[in-house]
Design a protein around this motif. Sequence first.
Motif, short mmCIF file in Angstrom:
data_model
loop_
_atom_site.label_atom_id
_atom_site.label_comp_id
_atom_site.label_asym_id
_atom_site.label_seq_id
_atom_site.Cartn_x
_atom_site.Cartn_y
_atom_site.Cartn_z
N UNK A 326 0.75 -1.19 -0.06
CA UNK A 326 0.02 -0.02 0.13
C UNK A 326 0.72 1.02 -0.08
N UNK A 327 2.02 1.14 0.66
CA UNK A 327 2.77 2.51 0.54
C UNK A 327 3.74 2.85 -0.63
N UNK A 328 3.75 1.66 -1.35
CA UNK A 328 4.89 1.31 -2.52
C UNK A 328 6.39 1.28 -2.18
N UNK A 329 6.48 0.49 -1.12
CA UNK A 329 7.87 0.13 -1.06
C UNK A 329 8.38 -0.95 -1.80
N UNK A 330 9.50 -0.94 -1.88
CA UNK A 330 10.39 -2.21 -2.74
C UNK A 330 10.27 -3.39 -2.34
N UNK A 331 10.19 -3.54 -0.98
CA UNK A 331 10.07 -5.04 -0.60
C UNK A 331 10.49 -5.08 1.02
N UNK A 332 10.71 -6.31 1.45
CA UNK A 332 11.39 -6.44 2.83
C UNK A 332 12.51 -7.59 2.84
N UNK A 333 13.73 -7.36 3.33
CA UNK A 333 14.38 -8.27 3.76
C UNK A 333 14.57 -8.75 5.06
N UNK A 334 15.07 -9.84 5.55
CA UNK A 334 15.01 -10.36 6.83
C UNK A 334 16.28 -10.94 7.26
N UNK A 335 16.50 -11.09 8.66
CA UNK A 335 17.83 -12.03 8.85
C UNK A 335 17.41 -12.42 10.45
N UNK A 336 17.13 -13.76 10.64
CA UNK A 336 16.92 -14.26 12.00
C UNK A 336 18.11 -14.83 12.62
N UNK A 337 19.10 -14.60 12.06
CA UNK A 337 20.54 -15.15 12.59
C UNK A 337 21.55 -13.99 13.28
N UNK A 338 20.66 -13.21 14.03
CA UNK A 338 21.28 -12.16 14.56
C UNK A 338 21.25 -11.80 16.14
N UNK A 339 22.16 -11.32 16.81
CA UNK A 339 21.91 -10.88 18.16
C UNK A 339 22.43 -9.30 18.47
N UNK A 340 21.86 -9.24 19.63
CA UNK A 340 22.17 -7.56 19.88
C UNK A 340 23.07 -7.50 21.06
N UNK A 341 24.03 -6.65 20.97
CA UNK A 341 24.92 -6.57 22.29
C UNK A 341 24.72 -5.09 22.58
N UNK A 342 24.68 -4.91 23.93
CA UNK A 342 24.64 -3.67 24.27
C UNK A 342 25.31 -3.02 25.67
N UNK A 343 25.73 -1.91 25.85
CA UNK A 343 26.19 -1.58 27.08
C UNK A 343 25.25 -0.21 27.57
N UNK A 344 25.23 -0.24 28.79
CA UNK A 344 24.22 0.66 29.57
C UNK A 344 25.17 1.56 30.80
N UNK A 345 24.75 2.76 30.79
CA UNK A 345 25.48 3.48 31.89
C UNK A 345 24.90 4.81 31.95
N UNK A 346 24.44 5.20 33.12
CA UNK A 346 23.77 6.55 33.27
C UNK A 346 24.79 7.66 33.18
N UNK A 347 26.03 7.29 33.24
CA UNK A 347 27.14 8.44 33.37
C UNK A 347 27.54 8.79 31.78
N UNK A 348 27.09 7.59 30.81
CA UNK A 348 27.76 7.90 29.39
C UNK A 348 27.42 9.35 28.82
N UNK A 349 26.16 9.90 29.23
CA UNK A 349 25.67 10.94 28.62
C UNK A 349 26.74 12.06 28.72
N UNK A 350 27.40 12.18 29.74
CA UNK A 350 28.18 13.24 29.96
C UNK A 350 29.90 12.96 29.58
N UNK A 351 30.03 11.61 29.13
CA UNK A 351 31.50 11.14 28.65
C UNK A 351 31.47 11.00 27.25
#
Length: 594
Positions: A326-351
């Motif tokens: 309906x929106x006229x996009x070209x298509x969809x790709x997918x990958x279900x063999x991925x993982x997410x690595x994240x780091x978290x810290x309240x102080x990183x906003x100032x560093x």
Amino acid sequence: MSLIVQKFGGTSVADVEKIRAAARKAIRAQRQGHRVVMVVSAMGKNTDRLLELASDVSENPPAREMDMLLSTGEQVSVALVAMAIEALGSQAISLTGGQIGMQTDSSFSKARIKSISTERIERLLDEGNIVVAAGFQGIDNDLNITTLGRGGSDTTAVALAAVLKADACEIYTDVDGVYTTDPRLLPEARRVDVISYDEMLELASLGASVMHNRSIEFAKKFGVPIHVRSSFSDTEGTMIVAEQESATASVCGAALTPDEARLTVLGVPDVPGKSLEIFAAIAEEKIAVDMVVQNVGDGGKADISFTVQRADLQATLTALQPVVESIGAAGITQDDQVSKISVVGANMVSQPGVASEMFRALAAADVNIQMITTSEIKISALVARDQSSLALRAVHEAFKLHEKPDDSKSWSQIKADRDGVEMQTLVSRLRDDALEALTLTGISVLDDQARVTLSGVPDRPGIAAEVFEKIGAAGISVDMIVQGVDGNEHTTSISFTVDNDQLNQSLSVAKTLVESYGLRGTSGEPGIAKVTVSGIGLRSHTHVATLLFETLAASEINVEMISTSELQVNAVIKSESADQAKQGLEKVFAASLR
């Protein structure tokens, strides 16, 4: 007299001896002068057995009947715990979710708490009872039994602590606190003494299984101190409160979310409203979207990439198929063999430099980054699943998370600092039908920004580290970073925002990067703004992003970049539309703003 809520998970009441041990902890707390409410989960493996029975009887059992069935697990536990307390010489009474007055909506298997009537609990406590409450369950307006979904007993415990104004909520589990990462994956992970609500919210949403994010949302809203402790020892554990352990450490924890799936909607017309149609279709199915990256439009088209849980991939594809057409996009790709690595810290906003340090650690481990999103206190990178363990170890070592920061504070030190100071909470009073409502803390605009995009970035390890090390070396301060698929199998695009007065310098560095690495090109745009919706419950209330896009689309405001986190939804738009966007969002979210 002080009041403590104690929650015991399934592994903590898995057999008779563990039930007796839980009973003794509650009795000991009562004899120390506390009034005690216990919240108990189903005995270990009990829920799995009930699910097996349901599947043997029906391939597609009604949701209402599943809640009726699964709620029996907690009812068995609370009765046995109350019996154990009585056998040990103390007084106890067990209550179901309905009997403790927990009113929910009618969303079976994932109900939200509307209100809790405390009169019966308080009367029973006054009579000298230890109240043993069934976690995970409540009732709706028609007296149907409902269940709260994953982590429901945690949510029950913290919600009860909030409405009863408990001094603390003790979470007893099979681990002795919150660690810098999952100690089952990295034995060198360190237990932290104190972690802030915001940091714990992000880590919980990333899969830190010790606590569920809905329970942390309650704690933050109502200022409930949470004490995560071992059921099997007297180790001090971890306090989850408003303050963080260290005022200087940039990162407090790292997390691996193993079972992710990436989807990219290619060739989306770069006009207002298209993002809305995509995410509205997903939200309609109550599917939580995590990393979201919208690349800057090229030739009137943009690519929108995002991640969902791997288990939600097929449902997401089904929801998107009619929208793509309906929106006229070209298509969809997918990958279900991925993982997410994240780091978290309240102080990183100032560093500055935290992102490039993370990217360099991944590059040194030869881990390729497929997507990047950043927020004020979190940086996430999508990597191949078979490299995820290597990636987690790399970032954990890079930020020295196995070492206690020099300025770390214990809970006793923080508590001493609090003495005589009235703690502010987001919600000053409790209202019926508002306990688990969306709570927004603000709608803000960061103006006078500029956007820089690098196109045709080689999809290889180390490129992101090299890009942001050179940008940092030039003294350029970067705010928002997104990296995503650009429609080419072997390249990506990286966009970032900077202050307007650093645009020319940023483009100069970008041009050297184009020449050095053979990129397709670079572009920059002055006069942009970042509109941010901040609050609690943004991920679990899937309509927030939809309303943001809907409000912007109604005003013909185009979204150029997107990033999301547990605490924020960010959209980059043109500065000239910033005031209009802020006013529109404040009107739409007026009921949720605190």
